[in-house]
Design a protein around this motif. Sequence first.
Motif, mmCIF file in Angstrom:
data_model
loop_
_atom_site.group_PDB
_atom_site.id
_atom_site.type_symbol
_atom_site.label_atom_id
_atom_site.label_comp_id
_atom_site.label_asym_id
_atom_site.label_seq_id
_atom_site.Cartn_x
_atom_site.Cartn_y
_atom_site.Cartn_z
ATOM 1 N N LYS A 50 0.814 -1.217 0.000
ATOM 2 C CA LYS A 50 0.000 0.000 0.000
ATOM 3 C C LYS A 50 0.850 1.271 0.000
ATOM 4 O O LYS A 50 0.603 2.194 -0.760
ATOM 5 C CB LYS A 50 -0.925 -0.013 1.213
ATOM 6 N N ASP A 51 1.881 1.323 0.861
ATOM 7 C CA ASP A 51 2.706 2.519 0.977
ATOM 8 C C ASP A 51 4.041 2.407 0.245
ATOM 9 O O ASP A 51 4.852 3.313 0.308
ATOM 10 C CB ASP A 51 2.975 2.834 2.458
ATOM 11 N N GLU A 52 4.286 1.257 -0.418
ATOM 12 C CA GLU A 52 5.559 1.040 -1.101
ATOM 13 C C GLU A 52 5.325 0.475 -2.501
ATOM 14 O O GLU A 52 5.239 -0.731 -2.681
ATOM 15 C CB GLU A 52 6.423 0.053 -0.307
ATOM 16 N N PRO A 53 5.238 1.335 -3.507
ATOM 17 C CA PRO A 53 5.051 0.828 -4.872
ATOM 18 C C PRO A 53 6.309 0.118 -5.376
ATOM 19 O O PRO A 53 7.413 0.390 -4.918
ATOM 20 C CB PRO A 53 4.778 2.088 -5.687
ATOM 21 N N ILE A 54 6.131 -0.811 -6.296
ATOM 22 C CA ILE A 54 7.248 -1.540 -6.900
ATOM 23 C C ILE A 54 8.037 -0.578 -7.793
ATOM 24 O O ILE A 54 7.453 0.165 -8.580
ATOM 25 C CB ILE A 54 6.726 -2.735 -7.728
ATOM 26 N N THR A 55 9.363 -0.594 -7.672
ATOM 27 C CA THR A 55 10.192 0.319 -8.459
ATOM 28 C C THR A 55 10.854 -0.358 -9.654
ATOM 29 O O THR A 55 11.390 0.319 -10.516
ATOM 30 C CB THR A 55 11.283 0.963 -7.586
ATOM 31 N N VAL A 56 10.840 -1.702 -9.704
ATOM 32 C CA VAL A 56 11.394 -2.398 -10.870
ATOM 33 C C VAL A 56 10.249 -2.745 -11.811
ATOM 34 O O VAL A 56 9.086 -2.780 -11.411
ATOM 35 C CB VAL A 56 12.170 -3.683 -10.471
ATOM 36 N N LYS A 57 10.586 -3.006 -13.077
ATOM 37 C CA LYS A 57 9.550 -3.374 -14.042
ATOM 38 C C LYS A 57 10.015 -4.569 -14.861
ATOM 39 O O LYS A 57 11.203 -4.901 -14.867
ATOM 40 C CB LYS A 57 9.194 -2.187 -14.933
ATOM 41 N N VAL A 58 9.103 -5.215 -15.531
ATOM 42 C CA VAL A 58 9.415 -6.368 -16.372
ATOM 43 C C VAL A 58 10.445 -5.952 -17.423
ATOM 44 O O VAL A 58 10.326 -4.903 -18.039
ATOM 45 C CB VAL A 58 8.138 -6.922 -17.043
ATOM 46 N N GLY A 59 11.481 -6.772 -17.569
ATOM 47 C CA GLY A 59 12.530 -6.500 -18.539
ATOM 48 C C GLY A 59 13.782 -5.901 -17.926
ATOM 49 O O GLY A 59 14.837 -5.891 -18.553
ATOM 50 N N ASP A 60 13.697 -5.390 -16.677
ATOM 51 C CA ASP A 60 14.874 -4.826 -16.018
ATOM 52 C C ASP A 60 15.900 -5.921 -15.721
ATOM 53 O O ASP A 60 15.534 -7.024 -15.305
ATOM 54 C CB ASP A 60 14.494 -4.161 -14.682
#
Length: 91
Positions: A50-60
């Motif tokens: 809720k308070d911590e969005p994911i910072t990596v994305k697919v393909g990284d």
Amino acid sequence: MSVNVKPLSDRVLVEPAVAEEKTAGGIIIPDTAKEKPQKGKIVAVGNGKKDEPITVKVGDSVLYGKYAGTEINIEGKDYLIMRESDIFAIV
């Protein structure tokens, strides 16, 4: 490549890089002496907390701890599932 796995919360699915087969000098490394790769590619991500969005994305391409994550096998291919906090850097 797409997999039919959706990690939950702050977890990510990583495809580990292939372990080195030879040294720089050309010596072939046996399976028992190969080091676990500490680099891989993100193939799926969770929604984050809720308070911590994911910072990596697919393909990284990422660097992670030597013993990070849990090894799983999906459709004959090995992956690691780990918390985003186990990832040290995006390269």
